[in-house]
Design an enzyme around this catalytic site. Structure first.
Site, PDB file in Angstrom:
ATOM      1  N   ARG A   8       0.874  -1.136   0.177  1.00 36.88           N
ATOM      2  CA  ARG A   8      -0.017   0.025  -0.036  1.00 36.88           C
ATOM      3  C   ARG A   8       0.937   1.060   0.007  1.00 36.88           C
ATOM      4  O   ARG A   8       0.260   2.370  -0.033  1.00 36.88           O
ATOM      5  CB  ARG A   8      -0.989   0.053   1.128  1.00 36.88           C
ATOM      6  CG  ARG A   8      -2.029  -0.960   1.236  1.00 36.88           C
ATOM      7  CD  ARG A   8      -3.088  -0.763   2.307  1.00 36.88           C
ATOM      8  NE  ARG A   8      -4.165  -1.897   2.220  1.00 36.88           N
ATOM      9  CZ  ARG A   8      -4.258  -2.980   2.103  1.00 36.88           C
ATOM     10  NH1 ARG A   8      -3.183  -3.685   2.707  1.00 36.88           N
ATOM     11  NH2 ARG A   8      -5.640  -3.557   2.006  1.00 36.88           N
ATOM     12  N   LYS A  11       5.134   5.013  -2.837  1.00 33.37           N
ATOM     13  CA  LYS A  11       6.530   5.008  -3.009  1.00 33.37           C
ATOM     14  C   LYS A  11       7.162   3.801  -3.645  1.00 33.37           C
ATOM     15  O   LYS A  11       7.785   3.806  -4.603  1.00 33.37           O
ATOM     16  CB  LYS A  11       7.229   5.608  -1.858  1.00 33.37           C
ATOM     17  CG  LYS A  11       7.199   6.908  -1.427  1.00 33.37           C
ATOM     18  CD  LYS A  11       7.981   7.467  -0.333  1.00 33.37           C
ATOM     19  CE  LYS A  11       7.477   9.007   0.137  1.00 33.37           C
ATOM     20  NZ  LYS A  11       8.274   9.428   1.092  1.00 33.37           N
ATOM     21  N   ASP A  72      10.092  -7.743   0.532  1.00 33.15           N
ATOM     22  CA  ASP A  72      10.525  -7.491   2.100  1.00 33.15           C
ATOM     23  C   ASP A  72      11.660  -7.007   2.275  1.00 33.15           C
ATOM     24  O   ASP A  72      12.688  -7.751   1.695  1.00 33.15           O
ATOM     25  CB  ASP A  72       9.881  -8.937   2.786  1.00 33.15           C
ATOM     26  CG  ASP A  72       9.998  -8.386   4.261  1.00 33.15           C
ATOM     27  OD1 ASP A  72       9.190  -7.631   4.621  1.00 33.15           O
ATOM     28  OD2 ASP A  72      10.788  -9.201   5.188  1.00 33.15           O
TER      29      ASP A  72
END
Length: 206
Positions: A8, A11, A72
């Protein structure tokens, strides 16, 4: 074709968009988690960045039917035995509180001399397709931890991370400068051949 970016964070979406554009990959519409019907996100319980990236990408495909890119990433600090690591986003206890995470990290390193403030940003990027293909790549960005935050660009720990050989923090770099050398930029660059192949094959979601 549509590709889901399992985030979400606008950037992160913009970063992948710039990488695709600069590499000449066209015909891709990137959508984020805010653009698809909401689903319950699985906790990031993996022991490594690679594990968590795959968890997020698999869930994205499962719930949307779209090919999914997930990353991640985090900060590994030498003096903290490579922590915060996979706990980077919630180091202070609250997920995504950049200011609190940064303040805690600086406090933990307050007595550490400059020569022992080495660190690296690490990013694992996963691509999972509806056909069940999976690939995970990793990018690393080495540097050190500054004593005070500087810069308004970027996010996370960028204001206190000084890339190796540089004088400015990651938050003082332009987006284009950061893309060329950052951990996520390197991981996304490594993922490009697979993304390009996916687009060329013209795979579409059901």
């Amino acid at each position: 074709m549509k590709i889901l970016v399992a985030s979400r964070n606008p950037k992160k979406l913009a970063e992948l968009s710039r990488v695709l554009e600069s590499s000449g990959v066209s015909g891709v519409e990137l959508v984020s988690l805010t653009d698809v019907p909401e689903y319950e996100e699985v906790p990031e319980t993996g022991a490594s960045f690679e594990d968590n990236a795959l968890i997020k990408a698999r869930e994205g495909v499962k719930h949307t039917g779209l090919a999914c890119v997930a990353d991640d990433s985090g900060l590994a600090v030498d003096a903290l035995n490579w922590m915060p690591g996979v706990l980077s986003a919630r180091w202070s206890g609250r997920h995504g509180d950049d200011a609190a995470n940064t303040a805690l990290l600086l406090a933990q390193l307050s007595d550490i001399p400059d020569e022992r403030r080495g660190a690296a940003f690490v990013s694992a990027c996963a691509l999972v397709t509806p056909e069940g293909e999976e690939v995970v790549v990793e990018g690393r960005w080495k540097g050190s931890i500054a004593r005070i935050p500087a810069g308004q660009n970027g996010f996370g720990y960028d204001p206190i991370f000084v890339p190796r050989g540089g004088l400015r923090t990651a938050a003082e770099l332009t987006p284009e400068e950061k893309d060329a050398v950052s951990h996520r930029g390197r991981a996304l660059a490594a993922l490009l051949p697979m993304l390009r192949n996916l687009v060329n094959l013209g795979r579409t979601a059901p």
